[in-house]
Design a protein around this motif. Structure first.
Motif, short mmCIF file in Angstrom:
data_model
loop_
_atom_site.label_atom_id
_atom_site.label_comp_id
_atom_site.label_asym_id
_atom_site.label_seq_id
_atom_site.Cartn_x
_atom_site.Cartn_y
_atom_site.Cartn_z
N LEU A 114 52.98 36.92 -110.67
CA LEU A 114 53.19 35.70 -111.47
C LEU A 114 52.20 35.64 -112.63
N PHE A 115 51.09 36.35 -112.52
CA PHE A 115 50.06 36.32 -113.56
C PHE A 115 50.11 37.56 -114.46
N VAL A 141 51.93 39.03 -117.44
CA VAL A 141 52.88 38.49 -118.42
C VAL A 141 54.04 39.44 -118.73
N SER A 169 56.29 38.89 -114.97
CA SER A 169 56.27 37.68 -114.14
C SER A 169 57.67 37.13 -113.86
N MET A 229 59.19 35.91 -110.26
CA MET A 229 59.81 34.59 -110.08
C MET A 229 61.18 34.72 -109.43
#
Lengths: 341, 341
Positions: free
Chosen positions: B224-225, B227, B230, B234
């Motif tokens: 999720l961190f 970029v 991510s 998700m």
């Protein structure tokens, strides 16, 4: 996406009503300078109020591309349409379409385009090999429209902000991430059709380095709370590196679009989550305002709702299409002022 | 993904060292029953400790598929390899590969496969038309490995938990979402190559309704961190509808993989964010433990680090590959017990 040449002849085909001509309407509303004329077949019930033109008249008037401005049932290119489309290629126009039935899948269109040296633009699928995102800080400013749900007015919000900024003499570019937006502006990334690994990179590609006082106004997609499409939203937040988020909401939904078991999140919940995620890529990002699609509310009710949202969120709230994007652009200008201090 | 027929002959080619044979090593470690033999060309420096077999010996021993177990520089299928691969098709084996250079792009392999009625499995790209996610609740239990970064041991964590569960007599299926995992198990979703709109749907497809006491152990991807990727993470969180999250971490990283400007998040930050997102799809989801890849730490240091993480997080922490997945499976069994009350 290869740039689509403008201006356009808007093809309305045999549209059963004006609603079916959403793409043509969008072009006429947002890029009137691209909408030179319209082409209507027998029985067409849509009318953009533009000059009806033959194909030759359109070419003489400078049209470079015939845009299929209508979504027909099933997204199929009918035999009746075909005849017109082939003649348009012969007359010297390119074709652009957002239909599921791709232009390039039709052998006779491909043959005619080749013969006459014309382009077929299928905006539903990417024509660019996007890079993997590198996360590097880019110059210029970026605003991203983030929704509580799908189809709540993210494209219109970004377009309204672009219009208001241009009227104020600011540098601003709407950045399309969906088919309609791409057809309206002639360029963009069809994000829902991009391969997973390249989603964030496609948004970096779409919003490159720019002047320090230039704003990219990025069309959002999906919602962080919509389980079918949240990954696409996430890629926009991290690939877009927004400096500013505008939260978009439609207040009359009973549940998330297409997901009867899922309730809509609050505007506050979306603002908090989106900001937290955006700050991974840009620690200075701020939520600057709320855009509410009030089309299903009488005016007094809409204004009362906006006042309530403003009070609850402590942020400007407007329906930018109905009441103007002024409050949102004021907030974005204020950001610039703070950054310049 | 069409199921890859097992068991396998592991093709080690002319691998310069054992590290290059990561895929073969994974199959041998996790599905030893699939690893009947190995095929090494002149100059091969990798050795899985399996019986060296000719192609005919492999077929006689029951091998159904030759798996390219080695990643060569550039991911290209060399002329020297080709000779072996075509003979394998002639001998009656299918081929499976995770290389960027697709088997199906090589005309001579395609011709040989057709002639001999064999399959070419390119696991790098999807062969299934996945649905759009519908978010409906599915029966059975699901665990998702969520990482602080890319390549921190999410696949190994899920495989270790599967192994421990099976040893305890529990119903458990590792669900592969990357090329190596797909080659190891013969099935899965190559999520990084799925079209954006279908990412979450592909994970619903991968983890369908199952027995109430069956665990899907879903391989995570990205972070999720991170970029760049991510959005993929998700889609796993919302498509997987996990009941349990295991946070995976590698403590020696100076920055996010491939992103020099980005610091790693804390384990706590990942746990908090992933849980918040997972609860959109499954309000009962819990973070049950932490999996740390300690391969770069001496044993005493590793144990001290795990004790520190346990104390800070109030959750079991282990290196499941080094010290066993027992604590994680205990926590997952405890979830079952609570749910059954």
């Amino acid at each position: 996406m290869a740039l689509i040449e403008t201006p356009y002849l808007l093809f309305l085909g045999d549209a059963p009503d004006s609603l079916a001509a959403k793409v043509a309407q969008g072009i006429k509303d947002w890029r009137p300078e691209f909408a030179v004329g319209q082409f209507r077949m027998d029985g067409c019930k849509a009318d953009m109020g533009l000059t009806d033109m033959t194909l030759d008249e359109a070419v003489a008037a400078g049209c470079k591309t015939l845009v299929i401005g209508v979504a027909n049932r099933g997204g199929v290119i009918s035999a009746a349409w075909k005849e017109v489309l082939i003649k348009a290629l012969e007359a010297g126009m390119d074709l652009a379409s957002g239909l599921h039935n791709l232009l390039r899948e039709e052998a006779d269109l491909v043959a005619a385009a080749e013969k006459h040296g014309r382009q077929l633009h299928d905006v539903r699928i990417p024509s660019v090999k996007y890079p993997i995102a590198n996360g590097e800080k880019r110059r210029g400013k970026r605003m991203l429209a983030v929704g509580t749900d799908c189809s709540v007015g993210k494209m219109y919000t970004a377009l309204c902000v672009e219009k208001e900024m241009r009227e104020r003499g600011m540098k601003a570019s709407f950045r399309a991430t969906g088919q309609t937006g791409i057809l309206i502006t002639g360029d963009g990334v069809p994000l829902d059709a991009v391969i997973a690994d390249f989603m964030a990179g496609s948004i970096e590609y779409l919003t490159p380095d720019n002047d320090d006082d230039h704003w990219d106004l990025i069309e959002g997609q999906g919602s962080l709370f919509h389980v079918s499409y949240s990954g696409v939203t996430m890629a926009l937040i991290h690939g877009g590196q927004p400096d500013a988020l505008v939260i978009c909401h439609e207040p009359t939904r009973a549940h998330m679009r297409g997901l009867p078991g899922y309730q809509l999140p609050s505007i506050q919940a979306v603002a908090d989550l989106a900001l937290q995620l955006a700050q991974v890529a840009n620690s200075d990002c701020k939520v600057v305002g709320v855009s509410v699609n009030t089309k299903d509310m009488p005016e007094a009710e809409a204004k009362a709702y906006l006042a309530k949202v403003e009070a609850e969120m402590g942020l400007p709230a407007t329906d930018p299409f109905r009441f103007g994007a002024g409050p949102l652009v004021d907030a974005l200008e204020a950001l610039d002022a703070v950054a310049a201090e």
